[in-house]
Design a protein around this motif. Structure first.
Motif, PDB file in Angstrom:
ATOM      1  N   ALA A   1       0.813  -1.216   0.000  1.00 43.58           N
ATOM      2  CA  ALA A   1       0.000   0.000   0.000  1.00 43.58           C
ATOM      3  C   ALA A   1       0.843   1.261   0.000  1.00 43.58           C
ATOM      4  N   PHE A   2       2.088   1.148   0.439  1.00 40.80           N
ATOM      5  CA  PHE A   2       3.013   2.273   0.528  1.00 40.80           C
ATOM      6  C   PHE A   2       4.387   1.679   0.785  1.00 40.80           C
ATOM      7  N   ASP A   3       5.418   2.508   0.810  1.00 36.53           N
ATOM      8  CA  ASP A   3       6.752   2.017   1.145  1.00 36.53           C
ATOM      9  C   ASP A   3       6.749   1.590   2.613  1.00 36.53           C
ATOM     10  N   LEU A   4       6.899   0.290   2.835  1.00 36.92           N
ATOM     11  CA  LEU A   4       6.782  -0.249   4.186  1.00 36.92           C
ATOM     12  C   LEU A   4       7.832   0.340   5.116  1.00 36.92           C
ATOM     13  N   ILE A   5       7.447   0.483   6.374  1.00 34.29           N
ATOM     14  CA  ILE A   5       8.352   1.008   7.404  1.00 34.29           C
ATOM     15  C   ILE A   5       8.682  -0.104   8.390  1.00 34.29           C
ATOM     16  N   VAL A   6       9.954  -0.364   8.564  1.00 37.90           N
ATOM     17  CA  VAL A   6      10.439  -1.223   9.644  1.00 37.90           C
ATOM     18  C   VAL A   6      11.562  -0.449  10.316  1.00 37.90           C
ATOM     19  N   ALA A   7      11.387  -0.143  11.591  1.00 37.28           N
ATOM     20  CA  ALA A   7      12.349   0.700  12.308  1.00 37.28           C
ATOM     21  C   ALA A   7      12.677   0.061  13.652  1.00 37.28           C
ATOM     22  N   ALA A   8      13.949  -0.256  13.848  1.00 36.33           N
ATOM     23  CA  ALA A   8      14.377  -0.931  15.074  1.00 36.33           C
ATOM     24  C   ALA A   8      15.230  -0.002  15.927  1.00 36.33           C
ATOM     25  N   GLY A   9      15.083  -0.130  17.239  1.00 30.67           N
ATOM     26  CA  GLY A   9      15.927   0.629  18.153  1.00 30.67           C
ATOM     27  C   GLY A   9      15.802   2.129  17.960  1.00 30.67           C
ATOM     28  N   LYS A  10      16.949   2.812  17.820  1.00 33.83           N
ATOM     29  CA  LYS A  10      16.955   4.271  17.692  1.00 33.83           C
ATOM     30  C   LYS A  10      16.204   4.746  16.455  1.00 33.83           C
ATOM     31  N   SER A  11      16.162   3.937  15.411  1.00 36.06           N
ATOM     32  CA  SER A  11      15.448   4.340  14.193  1.00 36.06           C
ATOM     33  C   SER A  11      13.960   4.538  14.454  1.00 36.06           C
ATOM     34  N   GLY A  12      13.443   3.888  15.487  1.00 34.48           N
ATOM     35  CA  GLY A  12      12.025   3.984  15.788  1.00 34.48           C
ATOM     36  C   GLY A  12      11.575   5.359  16.223  1.00 34.48           C
ATOM     37  N   SER A  13      12.517   6.228  16.582  1.00 34.77           N
ATOM     38  CA  SER A  13      12.135   7.588  16.964  1.00 34.77           C
ATOM     39  C   SER A  13      11.784   8.432  15.745  1.00 34.77           C
ATOM     40  N   GLN A  14      12.069   7.908  14.538  1.00 32.07           N
ATOM     41  CA  GLN A  14      11.699   8.584  13.289  1.00 32.07           C
ATOM     42  C   GLN A  14      10.407   7.957  12.793  1.00 32.07           C
ATOM     43  N   CYS A  15       9.317   8.706  12.830  1.00 26.52           N
ATOM     44  CA  CYS A  15       8.016   8.088  12.560  1.00 26.52           C
ATOM     45  C   CYS A  15       7.900   7.567  11.130  1.00 26.52           C
ATOM     46  N   HIS A  16       8.677   8.119  10.190  1.00 28.68           N
ATOM     47  CA  HIS A  16       8.673   7.628   8.811  1.00 28.68           C
ATOM     48  C   HIS A  16      10.060   7.119   8.414  1.00 28.68           C
ATOM     49  N   ALA A  17      10.654   6.357   9.278  1.00 30.81           N
ATOM     50  CA  ALA A  17      11.988   5.820   9.009  1.00 30.81           C
ATOM     51  C   ALA A  17      11.969   4.924   7.774  1.00 30.81           C
ATOM     52  N   VAL A  18      13.071   4.940   7.035  1.00 27.27           N
ATOM     53  CA  VAL A  18      13.224   4.088   5.855  1.00 27.27           C
ATOM     54  C   VAL A  18      14.009   2.848   6.253  1.00 27.27           C
ATOM     55  N   PRO A  19      13.506   1.652   5.956  1.00 29.43           N
ATOM     56  CA  PRO A  19      14.254   0.435   6.323  1.00 29.43           C
ATOM     57  C   PRO A  19      15.665   0.458   5.767  1.00 29.43           C
ATOM     58  N   SER A  20      16.623   0.129   6.622  1.00 28.69           N
ATOM     59  CA  SER A  20      18.036   0.219   6.248  1.00 28.69           C
ATOM     60  C   SER A  20      18.760  -1.059   6.660  1.00 28.69           C
ATOM     61  N   GLN A  21      20.076  -0.990   6.630  1.00 26.50           N
ATOM     62  CA  GLN A  21      20.887  -2.123   7.073  1.00 26.50           C
ATOM     63  C   GLN A  21      21.057  -2.137   8.594  1.00 26.50           C
ATOM     64  N   ASN A  22      20.370  -1.240   9.279  1.00 29.01           N
ATOM     65  CA  ASN A  22      20.367  -1.246  10.740  1.00 29.01           C
ATOM     66  C   ASN A  22      19.851  -2.592  11.238  1.00 29.01           C
ATOM     67  N   THR A  23      20.551  -3.185  12.194  1.00 26.54           N
ATOM     68  CA  THR A  23      20.189  -4.526  12.660  1.00 26.54           C
ATOM     69  C   THR A  23      19.417  -4.480  13.979  1.00 26.54           C
ATOM     70  N   VAL A  24      18.607  -5.474  14.180  1.00 28.97           N
ATOM     71  CA  VAL A  24      17.831  -5.611  15.408  1.00 28.97           C
ATOM     72  C   VAL A  24      18.736  -6.134  16.518  1.00 28.97           C
ATOM     73  N   GLN A  25      18.613  -5.515  17.693  1.00 25.60           N
ATOM     74  CA  GLN A  25      19.403  -5.924  18.848  1.00 25.60           C
ATOM     75  C   GLN A  25      18.480  -6.265  20.015  1.00 25.60           C
ATOM     76  N   LYS A  26      18.997  -7.030  20.952  1.00 27.53           N
ATOM     77  CA  LYS A  26      18.228  -7.389  22.146  1.00 27.53           C
ATOM     78  C   LYS A  26      17.779  -6.116  22.875  1.00 27.53           C
ATOM     79  N   GLY A  27      16.532  -6.101  23.289  1.00 24.72           N
ATOM     80  CA  GLY A  27      15.983  -4.953  24.003  1.00 24.72           C
ATOM     81  C   GLY A  27      15.382  -3.894  23.101  1.00 24.72           C
ATOM     82  N   ASP A  28      15.503  -4.075  21.778  1.00 23.49           N
ATOM     83  CA  ASP A  28      14.964  -3.089  20.841  1.00 23.49           C
ATOM     84  C   ASP A  28      13.454  -3.187  20.720  1.00 23.49           C
ATOM     85  N   PHE A  29      12.828  -2.028  20.557  1.00 19.37           N
ATOM     86  CA  PHE A  29      11.492  -1.978  19.983  1.00 19.37           C
ATOM     87  C   PHE A  29      11.644  -2.050  18.470  1.00 19.37           C
ATOM     88  N   ILE A  30      10.745  -2.750  17.806  1.00 20.42           N
ATOM     89  CA  ILE A  30      10.718  -2.793  16.337  1.00 20.42           C
ATOM     90  C   ILE A  30       9.328  -2.354  15.894  1.00 20.42           C
TER      91      ILE A  30
END
Length: 359
Positions: free
Chosen positions: A187-216
């Motif tokens: 429906a749109f460019d999907l958003i997946v934002a982990a950890g610090k990226s989650g503070s950006q409401c329209h973050a663009v999925p990147s090579q940022n990796t998921v870590q323990k304790g992260d919100f995704i």
């Protein structure tokens, strides 16, 4: 309920054979006829609706276009003027917000030369806007079918969320699942934002990796048969801190408060205030966007459903309810459902669980 062409005809032509409506934009042509094409026009007169299509689309439109008669052409303007003169039309409503200045001048010049007045104000745009805000039962079914794919994609992706996986890998897996399970696309460019990226409401999925304790945070939606879905869920990898849990519970409280309150007759900005007041109490300034928006044939439709929107909620609207908290360089949480406003309240079209999931 009458079909979309009949409803717009009733509103603007109302028995006047000298009036006509021309729908030129791709999105609105498809709304009225259910036929996708990147060229042509829909001419609606008192007696008929003509979908003008060139050689590329004429045959296909003849098989699948609805609520209209398909008319082929070699010269678009000649055929359009021929149909107008044939119907004795003296006034045509145009979509001023969808035309370039050059296009508007072209139509105005050609029509005026034939003694036909062009209405270049927002009459047609506003009529379409008002009509599209209220979904028919058939449209609601299509939105629900799109959302069913989105709900299934959420369940599918949870086992893939592991330490070291990238946001981009998760987004691609979601999109692949949606397409494999019937979606025409996302429906749109999907958003997946982990950890610090989650503070950006329209973050663009990147090579940022998921870590323990992260919100995704995953903002996803499918496109099916022209209709969109829109859902956001925030999950955690491993146990979250007490403060993370407080943020999550605050957002969930705000989101549920809207579901419990919204009903026909409420002003959109007042609904926004219900969620905003809950969040602002503990996290002032952390909810920086509107509560939601209409969704259906486009991913962002009317109403705006924000702190400035004076639109009155009506039965049949499909709106998103998506409050969030965004803490810069820390994390973010957003929870989003699509709500159908009913006669006495609302019904969520979104079935995925909202309680905090710690993977």
């Amino acid at each position: 309920m009458k079909n979309p062409v009949e409803r717009i005809r009733d509103r603007l032509i109302a028995g006047d054979s000298q009036k006509a409506i021309m729908v030129y934009s791709e999105r609105n042509r498809r709304y009225f006829t259910e036929f996708p094409s990147d060229a042509g026009a829909l001419l609606i007169t008192l007696e008929e609706a003509y979908l003008l299509q060139d050689f590329r689309y004429e045959e296909a439109a003849g098989y699948s276009a609805k609520n209209c008669t398909v008319v082929g052409f070699k010269n678009f303007m000649e055929k359009l003027l021929e149909l107008l003169e044939q119907g004795g039309v003296k006034q045509v409503y145009l979509e001023i917000n969808k035309l370039s200045v050059a296009e508007a001048r072209k139509f105005e010049k050609a029509f005026n030369e034939k003694g036909i007045e062009v209405v270049l104000d927002e009459t047609l745009d506003n009529a379409i806007k008002d009509q599209r805000m209220i979904k028919s039962p058939e449209e609601v079914k299509k939105i629900e079918a799109s959302q069913a794919i989105t709900d299934a994609a959420f369940e599918h992706i949870l086992p893939f969320i592991k330490e070291g996986v990238t946001e981009r890998e998760l987004a691609l897996e979601i999109e692949f699942f949606m397409r494999k399970n019937g979606a025409d696309g996302v429906a749109f460019d999907l958003i997946v934002a982990a950890g610090k990226s989650g503070s950006q409401c329209h973050a663009v999925p990147s090579q940022n990796t998921v870590q323990k304790g992260d919100f995704i945070t995953m903002d996803t939606g499918a496109l099916l048969d022209g209709y969109h879905s829109d859902m956001t869920r925030t999950v955690a990898l491993g146990k979250v801190s007490d403060e993370q849990r407080r943020v999550y519970e605050t957002v969930l409280e705000a989101q549920l408060a809207v579901i419990n309150a919204v009903k026909p007759g409420m002003v959109c900005k007042d609904v926004d205030k219900i969620a905003r007041d809950i969040i602002e109490k503990d996290y002032p300034g952390a909810f920086g966007h509107g509560l939601g928006h209409g969704v259906g044939f486009e991913i962002h439709e009317w109403p705006a459903f924000s702190s400035k929107d004076e639109t009155v909620c009506q039965e049949g609207m499909v709106i998103t309810d998506e409050p969030g908290v965004y803490l810069p360089a820390q994390y973010g949480v957003r929870i989003e459902d699509m709500l159908l406003i009913t006669a006495d309240g609302c019904r969520s079209l979104t079935k995925s669980p909202k309680e905090l999931i710690e993977l």
